[in-house]
Design a protein around this motif. Structure first.
Motif, PDB file in Angstrom:
ATOM      1  N   THR A   5       8.875 -72.112 113.025  1.00  0.00           N
ATOM      2  CA  THR A   5       8.009 -71.761 114.329  1.00  0.00           C
ATOM      3  C   THR A   5       7.869 -72.712 115.576  1.00  0.00           C
ATOM      4  OG1 THR A   5       5.865 -70.748 113.643  1.00  0.00           O
ATOM      5  CG2 THR A   5       7.104 -69.610 113.008  1.00  0.00           C
ATOM      6  N   ASN A   6       7.320 -71.974 116.435  1.00  0.00           N
ATOM      7  CA  ASN A   6       7.645 -72.831 118.014  1.00  0.00           C
ATOM      8  C   ASN A   6       5.885 -72.738 118.041  1.00  0.00           C
ATOM      9  OD1 ASN A   6       9.773 -72.726 118.590  1.00  0.00           O
ATOM     10  ND2 ASN A   6       9.969 -71.583 120.580  1.00  0.00           N
ATOM     11  N   GLN A   7       5.095 -71.738 117.136  1.00  0.00           N
ATOM     12  CA  GLN A   7       3.463 -71.784 117.629  1.00  0.00           C
ATOM     13  C   GLN A   7       3.238 -73.195 116.042  1.00  0.00           C
ATOM     14  OE1 GLN A   7       1.735 -70.219 118.783  1.00  0.00           O
ATOM     15  NE2 GLN A   7       0.083 -71.407 118.208  1.00  0.00           N
ATOM     16  N   LEU A   9       4.938 -75.859 115.760  1.00  0.00           N
ATOM     17  CA  LEU A   9       5.101 -76.601 116.521  1.00  0.00           C
ATOM     18  C   LEU A   9       4.074 -77.670 117.405  1.00  0.00           C
ATOM     19  CD1 LEU A   9       8.938 -76.856 116.638  1.00  0.00           C
ATOM     20  CD2 LEU A   9       7.273 -78.029 115.841  1.00  0.00           C
ATOM     21  N   ILE A  10       3.414 -75.947 118.026  1.00  0.00           N
ATOM     22  CA  ILE A  10       2.476 -76.115 119.291  1.00  0.00           C
ATOM     23  C   ILE A  10       1.449 -76.737 118.189  1.00  0.00           C
ATOM     24  CG2 ILE A  10       0.767 -74.936 120.628  1.00  0.00           C
ATOM     25  CD1 ILE A  10       3.776 -73.024 121.193  1.00  0.00           C
ATOM     26  N   PHE A  24       2.562 -75.153 127.713  1.00  0.00           N
ATOM     27  CA  PHE A  24       3.648 -74.723 126.724  1.00  0.00           C
ATOM     28  C   PHE A  24       3.846 -73.286 127.300  1.00  0.00           C
ATOM     29  CE2 PHE A  24       0.303 -77.301 123.750  1.00  0.00           C
ATOM     30  CZ  PHE A  24       1.335 -78.265 122.828  1.00  0.00           C
ATOM     31  N   GLU A  26       7.626 -70.899 126.606  1.00  0.00           N
ATOM     32  CA  GLU A  26       8.817 -70.500 125.370  1.00  0.00           C
ATOM     33  C   GLU A  26       9.817 -69.776 126.304  1.00  0.00           C
ATOM     34  OE1 GLU A  26       7.726 -69.209 121.332  1.00  0.00           O
ATOM     35  OE2 GLU A  26       6.115 -69.398 122.002  1.00  0.00           O
ATOM     36  N   LEU A  31      10.859 -73.964 123.010  1.00  0.00           N
ATOM     37  CA  LEU A  31       9.239 -74.705 123.320  1.00  0.00           C
ATOM     38  C   LEU A  31       9.821 -76.030 123.918  1.00  0.00           C
ATOM     39  CD1 LEU A  31       6.317 -74.310 122.479  1.00  0.00           C
ATOM     40  CD2 LEU A  31       6.931 -76.228 120.200  1.00  0.00           C
ATOM     41  N   THR A  32       8.591 -75.985 125.262  1.00  0.00           N
ATOM     42  CA  THR A  32       8.806 -76.246 126.533  1.00  0.00           C
ATOM     43  C   THR A  32       7.286 -76.846 126.861  1.00  0.00           C
ATOM     44  OG1 THR A  32      10.296 -75.315 127.700  1.00  0.00           O
ATOM     45  CG2 THR A  32       9.085 -76.762 128.639  1.00  0.00           C
ATOM     46  N   LYS A  86      16.721 -76.276 116.356  1.00  0.00           N
ATOM     47  CA  LYS A  86      15.500 -76.319 116.251  1.00  0.00           C
ATOM     48  C   LYS A  86      15.521 -77.019 117.742  1.00  0.00           C
ATOM     49  CE  LYS A  86      11.732 -73.725 116.425  1.00  0.00           C
ATOM     50  NZ  LYS A  86      11.708 -72.277 116.991  1.00  0.00           N
ATOM     51  N   ILE A  88      13.938 -78.480 121.433  1.00  0.00           N
ATOM     52  CA  ILE A  88      12.325 -78.331 122.224  1.00  0.00           C
ATOM     53  C   ILE A  88      12.656 -79.229 123.429  1.00  0.00           C
ATOM     54  CG2 ILE A  88      11.736 -80.780 120.984  1.00  0.00           C
ATOM     55  CD1 ILE A  88       8.694 -79.555 120.882  1.00  0.00           C
TER      56      ILE A  88
END
Length: 167
Positions: A5-7, A9-10, A24, A26, A31-32, A86, A88
């Motif tokens: 998940t993006n979370q 990665l964050i 951060f 999305e 995810l940016t 995925k 990014i």
């Protein structure tokens, strides 16, 4: 294999780099994040080799010019983790008067051509690049055409006068 998940990665990026990664977002699920030029190579290395999703493919390096801002040029990296499916986006904002950033050619050989193109169009110097020179434009061209430094139209053109269009 569970989807990353993006979370996750964050959390991994924040644990490793703290305040050096921020912004951060999305947009459309992509995810940016933003980082600084002094740690960009460390962030890219982490994303390629250690992150929960191994971003092994460099899709693109480009830039965006935002005239009027303190750090007016954004260097943008798009990465893809093929196995985990995925993507990014990593942004680094730099000063337009000193557009320099370290090269990513040590991580991805394909960065060579992408950085040359970005240099050609935006004038960004990639420090440590093995052969930084123009790739698409003529060597004699004294400008970098994607910088928004010039008016879009010649103000002296007679066929574009407002009076001709009832304005």
């Amino acid at each position: 294999m569970a989807e990353i998940t993006n979370q996750e990665l964050i959390n991994a990026l924040s644990a490793k780099f703290g305040g050096k990664v921020s912004g951060f977002d999305e947009p459309y699920g992509l995810l940016t994040l933003e980082t600084t030029k002094d740690v960009i190579i460390n962030v890219l290395t982490f994303l390629k080799e250690e992150a929960p999703a191994k971003f092994n493919f460099l899709t693109d390096i480009t830039a965006v010019h935002y005239p009027g801002r303190k750090h007016a040029i954004a260097v943008v990296y798009h990465l893809h983790a093929m196995v985990q499916r995925k993507r990014i986006r990593v942004k680094v904002f730099i000063d337009e008067h000193h557009p320099e950033i370290p090269t990513a050619t040590g991580l991805w050989l394909g960065a060579n051509w992408m950085e040359r193109e970005t240099y050609d169009f935006f004038g960004i110097r990639f420090e440590g690049h093995p052969d930084l020179r123009r790739i698409l434009n003529m060597d004699e061209l004294g400008v970098h055409p994607m910088l928004k430094q010039y008016p879009l139209e010649d103000p002296n053109r007679v066929d574009k006068k407002d009076e001709y269009f009832g304005r």
